[in-house]
Each structure stands twice: as C-alpha cells, then as structure tokens.
Motif scaffolding. Structure first.
Motif, mmCIF file in Angstrom:
data_model
loop_
_atom_site.group_PDB
_atom_site.id
_atom_site.type_symbol
_atom_site.label_atom_id
_atom_site.label_comp_id
_atom_site.label_asym_id
_atom_site.label_seq_id
_atom_site.Cartn_x
_atom_site.Cartn_y
_atom_site.Cartn_z
ATOM 1 N N SER A 125 37.144 20.199 65.542
ATOM 2 C CA SER A 125 37.709 18.888 65.246
ATOM 3 C C SER A 125 38.937 19.022 64.348
ATOM 4 C CB SER A 125 36.653 18.012 64.589
ATOM 5 O OG SER A 125 37.193 16.775 64.232
ATOM 6 N N TYR A 126 38.824 19.841 63.330
ATOM 7 C CA TYR A 126 39.950 20.056 62.422
ATOM 8 C C TYR A 126 41.129 20.698 63.162
ATOM 9 C CZ TYR A 126 42.780 21.415 58.496
ATOM 10 O OH TYR A 126 43.837 21.551 57.646
ATOM 11 N N PHE A 127 40.857 21.701 63.981
ATOM 12 C CA PHE A 127 41.901 22.386 64.738
ATOM 13 C C PHE A 127 42.640 21.418 65.662
ATOM 14 C CE2 PHE A 127 43.048 24.545 68.748
ATOM 15 C CZ PHE A 127 44.028 25.395 68.274
ATOM 16 N N MET A 128 41.889 20.617 66.400
ATOM 17 C CA MET A 128 42.525 19.685 67.332
ATOM 18 C C MET A 128 43.339 18.626 66.579
ATOM 19 S SD MET A 128 41.940 21.043 70.179
ATOM 20 C CE MET A 128 42.773 19.845 71.171
ATOM 21 N N SER A 129 42.856 18.171 65.449
ATOM 22 C CA SER A 129 43.599 17.186 64.652
ATOM 23 C C SER A 129 44.915 17.757 64.150
ATOM 24 C CB SER A 129 42.762 16.719 63.461
ATOM 25 O OG SER A 129 41.648 16.007 63.897
ATOM 26 N N THR A 130 44.876 18.982 63.642
ATOM 27 C CA THR A 130 46.120 19.590 63.141
ATOM 28 C C THR A 130 47.075 19.916 64.280
ATOM 29 O OG1 THR A 130 45.092 21.786 63.089
ATOM 30 C CG2 THR A 130 45.096 20.539 61.038
ATOM 31 N N LEU A 131 46.524 20.270 65.440
ATOM 32 C CA LEU A 131 47.371 20.538 66.599
ATOM 33 C C LEU A 131 48.099 19.265 67.042
ATOM 34 C CD1 LEU A 131 48.121 22.838 68.541
ATOM 35 C CD2 LEU A 131 46.273 22.049 70.013
ATOM 36 N N GLU A 133 48.762 16.682 65.144
ATOM 37 C CA GLU A 133 49.715 16.355 64.081
ATOM 38 C C GLU A 133 50.978 17.205 64.199
ATOM 39 O OE1 GLU A 133 49.735 16.970 59.319
ATOM 40 O OE2 GLU A 133 47.956 16.016 60.161
ATOM 41 N N ALA A 134 50.816 18.500 64.412
ATOM 42 C CA ALA A 134 51.971 19.388 64.562
ATOM 43 C C ALA A 134 52.789 19.011 65.796
ATOM 44 C CB ALA A 134 51.499 20.834 64.661
ATOM 45 N N ASP A 135 52.112 18.650 66.866
ATOM 46 C CA ASP A 135 52.787 18.230 68.095
ATOM 47 C C ASP A 135 53.629 16.980 67.846
ATOM 48 O OD1 ASP A 135 53.401 18.043 70.870
ATOM 49 O OD2 ASP A 135 51.762 16.604 71.105
ATOM 50 N N ALA A 136 53.073 16.018 67.141
ATOM 51 C CA ALA A 136 53.805 14.779 66.858
ATOM 52 C C ALA A 136 55.009 15.051 65.953
ATOM 53 C CB ALA A 136 52.878 13.759 66.205
ATOM 54 N N LEU A 137 54.859 15.933 64.997
ATOM 55 C CA LEU A 137 55.977 16.251 64.097
ATOM 56 C C LEU A 137 57.080 17.022 64.810
ATOM 57 C CD1 LEU A 137 54.051 17.272 60.865
ATOM 58 C CD2 LEU A 137 55.451 15.230 61.200
ATOM 59 N N ILE A 143 52.314 15.311 73.313
ATOM 60 C CA ILE A 143 51.961 16.201 74.420
ATOM 61 C C ILE A 143 50.472 16.522 74.387
ATOM 62 C CG2 ILE A 143 52.313 18.515 75.378
ATOM 63 C CD1 ILE A 143 55.212 18.330 74.330
ATOM 64 N N VAL A 144 49.970 16.874 73.220
ATOM 65 C CA VAL A 144 48.557 17.234 73.099
ATOM 66 C C VAL A 144 47.666 16.030 73.381
ATOM 67 C CG1 VAL A 144 46.774 18.107 71.539
ATOM 68 C CG2 VAL A 144 49.058 19.105 71.497
ATOM 69 N N SER A 145 48.085 14.869 72.958
ATOM 70 C CA SER A 145 47.281 13.662 73.183
ATOM 71 C C SER A 145 47.195 13.292 74.657
ATOM 72 C CB SER A 145 47.852 12.484 72.401
ATOM 73 O OG SER A 145 47.743 12.725 71.030
ATOM 74 N N THR A 146 48.188 13.671 75.446
ATOM 75 C CA THR A 146 48.165 13.357 76.868
ATOM 76 C C THR A 146 47.424 14.415 77.687
ATOM 77 O OG1 THR A 146 50.322 14.401 77.218
ATOM 78 C CG2 THR A 146 50.305 12.031 76.751
ATOM 79 N N MET A 147 47.033 15.511 77.049
ATOM 80 C CA MET A 147 46.270 16.542 77.756
ATOM 81 C C MET A 147 44.871 16.016 78.076
ATOM 82 S SD MET A 147 47.325 19.864 75.447
ATOM 83 C CE MET A 147 46.079 20.915 76.105
ATOM 84 N N GLN A 148 44.301 16.507 79.141
ATOM 85 C CA GLN A 148 42.949 16.118 79.518
ATOM 86 C C GLN A 148 41.941 16.846 78.626
ATOM 87 O OE1 GLN A 148 42.394 16.916 83.667
ATOM 88 N NE2 GLN A 148 43.833 15.339 84.316
ATOM 89 N N LYS A 149 40.748 16.319 78.582
ATOM 90 C CA LYS A 149 39.677 16.895 77.761
ATOM 91 C C LYS A 149 39.401 18.344 78.160
ATOM 92 C CE LYS A 149 36.135 16.403 74.883
ATOM 93 N NZ LYS A 149 36.334 16.342 73.461
ATOM 94 N N LYS A 150 39.452 18.648 79.450
ATOM 95 C CA LYS A 150 39.198 20.019 79.894
ATOM 96 C C LYS A 150 40.288 20.967 79.398
ATOM 97 C CE LYS A 150 41.325 19.769 84.499
ATOM 98 N NZ LYS A 150 42.320 20.806 84.413
ATOM 99 N N ASP A 151 41.511 20.475 79.256
ATOM 100 C CA ASP A 151 42.590 21.303 78.710
ATOM 101 C C ASP A 151 42.369 21.579 77.224
ATOM 102 O OD1 ASP A 151 43.882 21.344 81.190
ATOM 103 O OD2 ASP A 151 44.991 19.494 80.729
#
Length: 164
Positions: A125-131, A133-137, A143-151
């Motif tokens: 959970s922490y890893f995905m949240s920081t990923l 955040e980094a993507d948005a910055l 990009i990460v938010s538009t990825m599918q759950k399987k990705d």
C-alpha cells in the motif's frame, strides 16, 4: 546504445551485502546468536526480505520479543524501512566496510522516528501510494492511476521477485 543497456542492467541488478546481527538486548539465552548474511537487491525494501532474517533470529529471542514488529538500525540510527535498500545504503553506509552490518531489534520500536510497516500488505500500500505521488509530480498526469489492477499486481510482484 548497448553501453546504456549494460549500465541499466547493472543498476537494476545491484545488490548490497548485508550482515544482520541481533541486538544484545533481544537475546534470551547465553548463547550468542549466529549472524545472518544475505545479498539484498538495492531496489527492494527491507520489510520484503526480512522473513528469513526473522526466522533465523527467533530461536534466540524471548517469547514476547518474537511477536513484536521487527526494526533495524545502523550504528544506532534507526533505518526507515519505507526507503529502498539502495537509498539507505547510500545515505548511511556508502563509506562503510562491506558487508553492511545492520542490527535487528524486536522491542522498543522508535515510534517517533519510524513508520509501522508490519506486513507486506502495508508495504505494498505504501509503495503504490508513493509511486502514484511520484507519477503525479513528474508527469502532471496520472499514468499509474490509469493502470489496471493486474498491472499494479505485476509491478508489485516484480519488486517482490527482483524481476525489474
């Protein structure tokens, strides 16, 4: 171009030799625990590679300590386990002798200095949240938010297995 590929491969496959020792405050008997040596990928996080370390030291700890959350320190400084291993090594031990000696603790968790990451689910959970955040910055888009759950799962599994 092939030089770039070789450099990238070396960066992604880099490992840090680590020498885990149990804190003297944690031992339950007079027998000194054997240290635990392991090569840890620079791209991973300590909570993802501590299962074997934990099993190794459990026979030397007290029953109350065995149920506690594990935390690490280097030269008396608690290690923030939500940072990648390579970042921690570069911050604290870049000029230390190898293998990097890290002390394992089960009690007296430094609440004011460290984040609780007691499970792999919490780390994921922490890893995905920081990923995200980094993507948005970096990209000003999600990009990460538009990825599918399987990705997301594939990305996390790659991190767990060291398959970058």
């Amino acid at each position: 171009m092939s030089d770039d590929r070789e450099i990238l491969r070396e960066l992604w496959n880099g490992q840090v030799p680590v020498h885990f020792v149990l804190s003297s405050d944690e031992t339950s008997n007079m027998e000194a625990p054997q240290p635990y040596f392991v090569l840890v990928p620079r791209q991973t996080y300590f909570p993802l590679c501590l299962d074997k370390v934990n099993r190794h030291f459990q026979k030397y700890t007290t029953q109350t300590a065995a149920g506690q959350e594990i935390w690490l320190d280097f030269d008396g400084t608690p290690l923030r386990m939500h940072y990648p291993v390579g970042v921690l090594f570069d911050l604290f031990a870049h000029d230390a002798l190898l293998p990097w000696t890290i002390t394992v603790h089960y009690s007296a968790f430094p609440e004011d200095e460290l984040i609780h990451l007691a499970s792999r689910d919490a780390m994921e959970s922490y890893f995905m949240s920081t990923l995200k955040e980094a993507d948005a910055l970096k990209h000003k888009v999600t990009i990460v938010s538009t990825m599918q759950k399987k990705d997301h799962k594939q990305l996390w599994t790659g991190l767990l297995n060291g398959e970058y």
